[in-house]
Design a protein around this motif. Structure first.
Motif, short mmCIF file in Angstrom:
data_model
loop_
_atom_site.label_atom_id
_atom_site.label_comp_id
_atom_site.label_asym_id
_atom_site.label_seq_id
_atom_site.Cartn_x
_atom_site.Cartn_y
_atom_site.Cartn_z
N MET A 1 1.04 -1.42 -0.41
CA MET A 1 0.12 -0.16 -0.22
C MET A 1 0.99 1.32 -0.15
O MET A 1 2.16 1.26 1.21
N SER A 2 0.27 2.18 -0.76
CA SER A 2 1.32 3.77 -1.10
C SER A 2 1.35 4.21 0.21
O SER A 2 0.27 4.60 1.23
N ILE A 3 2.17 5.21 0.46
CA ILE A 3 2.34 5.54 1.84
C ILE A 3 1.94 7.25 1.11
O ILE A 3 3.04 7.91 0.26
N VAL A 4 0.59 7.65 1.30
CA VAL A 4 0.14 9.54 1.05
C VAL A 4 0.25 9.75 2.21
O VAL A 4 -0.18 10.25 2.68
N LEU A 116 8.62 5.87 12.15
CA LEU A 116 8.15 6.30 11.40
C LEU A 116 8.95 5.02 9.44
O LEU A 116 8.08 4.50 8.75
N LYS A 117 9.82 5.06 9.82
CA LYS A 117 10.73 3.79 9.15
C LYS A 117 10.50 2.77 9.05
O LYS A 117 10.64 2.30 8.62
N ARG A 118 10.98 2.53 10.48
CA ARG A 118 10.80 0.71 10.68
C ARG A 118 8.81 0.55 10.57
O ARG A 118 9.04 -0.79 10.31
N GLU A 119 7.51 0.70 11.21
CA GLU A 119 6.54 0.36 11.16
C GLU A 119 5.76 0.89 9.34
O GLU A 119 4.58 0.14 8.96
N TYR A 120 6.47 1.77 9.13
CA TYR A 120 5.68 2.03 7.75
C TYR A 120 6.47 1.68 6.31
O TYR A 120 6.18 1.51 5.51
N PHE A 121 7.29 3.15 6.10
CA PHE A 121 8.71 2.52 5.27
C PHE A 121 9.70 1.31 5.24
O PHE A 121 9.56 0.50 3.85
N HIS A 122 9.81 0.84 6.36
CA HIS A 122 10.87 -0.62 5.99
C HIS A 122 9.92 -1.92 5.81
O HIS A 122 9.86 -2.72 5.31
N ARG A 123 8.24 -1.35 6.14
CA ARG A 123 7.85 -2.76 6.32
C ARG A 123 6.77 -2.55 4.88
O ARG A 123 7.21 -4.26 4.67
N TRP A 124 6.86 -1.59 3.90
CA TRP A 124 5.93 -1.19 2.82
C TRP A 124 8.07 -2.22 1.62
O TRP A 124 7.30 -2.86 1.27
N PHE A 125 8.91 -2.03 2.55
CA PHE A 125 10.00 -2.05 1.63
C PHE A 125 10.60 -3.89 1.92
O PHE A 125 10.94 -4.01 0.46
N LYS A 126 9.72 -4.51 3.17
CA LYS A 126 10.02 -5.79 3.11
C LYS A 126 9.19 -6.44 2.19
O LYS A 126 9.04 -7.43 1.04
N LEU A 128 7.82 -5.43 -0.88
CA LEU A 128 7.61 -4.84 -2.43
C LEU A 128 8.89 -6.17 -2.25
O LEU A 128 8.63 -6.96 -3.37
N LEU A 129 9.33 -6.15 -1.32
CA LEU A 129 11.08 -7.24 -1.71
C LEU A 129 10.34 -8.82 -2.58
O LEU A 129 10.52 -9.59 -3.26
N GLU A 130 9.72 -9.16 -1.81
CA GLU A 130 8.56 -10.08 -1.49
C GLU A 130 7.79 -10.30 -2.98
O GLU A 130 7.79 -11.29 -3.39
#
Length: 433
Positions: A1-4, A116-126, A128-130
């Motif tokens: 899900m995008s972060i907007v 912000l990094k841990r719960e949103y961006f890094h979770r989204w990145f993980k 995305l990789l999968e």
């Protein structure tokens, strides 16, 4: 899900002691504030577009007496997300506005950058990789986080193209199964920390290298010069910040050579290893006009003087030059293939072919002398549904005609359909050539 981030802001009742508040005054204020804060601001189609960094854009428009807009931040990174929030708050303060922000991360309220990094961006990145790994296994789409309404890079088996660089399936597999996939976020997000650190400048340069750099001499055009020098500036700023980060030494030296810029000494700098290399414009790219998709050499420049449904690409060389012209014409009925166009004395031969569902004919013209040079031209006419398309590729070398035909063979139909206005008959377009 995008972060907007979504927002709206408008003047308080006593705004500037009765100064008229409308779209013109709103845009003027926005441009002045952007200039004061060091951001560029362009007005396009009724939108204010603020540019923070490569891929980092904030859109704003005047609606019903308010400035409203949104900004997708997940591709650029948490640092960009935080910068957008701070920018909006300072904008509202300077303009004496009432500001309302919609931010599901909660950063606008708690200012917890770690969360912000841990719960949103890094979770989204993980995630995305999968998803990327699953797509490469199933042979699915090979583009991730790629700009919309932009060229489509040439695909390569087992390689995923992102906004910042290309990743092989093996690289993605190792990141997913490393157990420390978050450690790779700093090599994916352009702006991963609150401050603009060395990774920010290096990654900004990587985006330009990957998407925009032609890898051509600065002397060829102002566009080449501007891009090459901006890339060098960003990479050298990264080294100034921290010489210990992995650095694209080979690409840096190449661009320095293209700009005749003396490179910095890199003996103590670690090479940034990229299995798939970097630079989408080193290969073919694909452009869509109407219902047809065309292959164009990535190092060709675009002629911004072309208008309407016509596009021209060229390599800007004085010798061994190439000129590529495409024009699509919509009609109000099914396109009629006009064979008479190929009944000319200056045509050596014609070749009929299929481009997906489109019918096409290639014409190889006799050499023609123009302005004291010999020109070899290959053209094609294609019809599909209600669109008639002309393609013309010219060069000063006879041996490049086979290459031109090969490019034409790569044309294919697409379900994506740009808006082409009915322009008139094909005869009218011929008269403009």
């Amino acid at each position: 899900m995008s972060i907007v981030v979504k927002f709206s802001m408008g003047p308080k009742k006593n705004w500037f002691h009765g100064t008229l508040w409308n779209q013109d005054t709103a845009e003027e204020l926005a441009k002045n504030i952007a200039m004061d804060m060091g951001f560029s601001c362009d007005v396009t189609g009724g939108y204010l577009i603020f540019s923070f960094c490569p891929e980092g854009f904030l859109w704003m428009s005047f609606q019903q007496g308010k400035m409203v807009g949104d900004c997708q931040t997940n591709i650029v990174g948490p640092g960009f997300h935080a910068a957008v929030i701070h920018f909006l708050e300072l904008f509202a303060l300077k303009g004496e506005f009432t500001l309302r922000i919609e931010d599901r991360t909660g950063y606008d309220k708690d200012r917890d950058f770690g969360k912000l990094k841990r719960e949103y961006f890094h979770r989204w990145f993980k995630q995305l990789l999968e998803d990327a790994l699953e797509k490469t296994q199933s042979g699915g789409e090979q583009l991730l986080c790629w700009p919309t309404h932009y060229y489509v890079p040439e695909e390569e088996c087992g390689v995923v193209t992102t906004h910042i660089r290309r990743f092989t399936r093996d690289e993605i597999f190792r990141m997913v199964h490393s157990g420390i996939s978050m450690a790779f976020a700093k090599d994916f997000f352009i702006w991963n920390e609150e401050e603009k650190d060395a990774y920010y400048y290096r990654n900004s340069a990587l985006v330009l290298l990957n998407q925009e750099c032609y890898f051509m001499p600065s002397a060829r055009s102002l566009e080449d010069q501007t891009l090459n020098r901006r890339i060098i500036q960003l990479l050298e700023k990264a080294l100034q910040k921290d010489r210990s980060i992995p650095f694209p030494k080979e690409a840096y030296r190449e661009v320095c050579d293209l700009d005749e810029h003396p490179p910095l000494e890199l003996a103590d700098v670690c090479e940034m290893h990229m299995q798939a290399g970097i630079g989408c414009r080193r290969r073919l790219l694909y452009r869509t006009i109407g219902n047809l998709c065309f292959a164009v050499p990535g190092n060709f420049l675009y002629d911004y003087k072309t208008t309407g449904s016509a596009e021209r690409y060229y390599d800007g060389r004085e010798k061994d030059w190439h000129d590529y012209y495409i024009c699509g014409v919509k009609s109000h009925q099914k396109a009629d293939f006009q064979h008479r166009i190929f009944e000319k004395d200056n045509i050596c031969k014609t070749i009929e072919f299929q481009a997906g569902s489109a019918n096409g004919t290639i014409a190889v013209y006799k050499p023609m002398e123009k302005k004291n040079r010999v020109v070899y031209t290959v053209s094609a006419l294609l019809t599909y549904e209600d669109q008639t398309t002309i393609v013309s590729i010219s060069t000063d070398r006879a041996e490049d005609q086979d290459r031109a035909i090969a490019l034409i063979y790569k044309i294919h139909t697409t379900t994506y359909n740009d808006q082409l206005s009915p322009i008139g008959s094909i005869e009218e377009k011929e008269s403009r050539e």
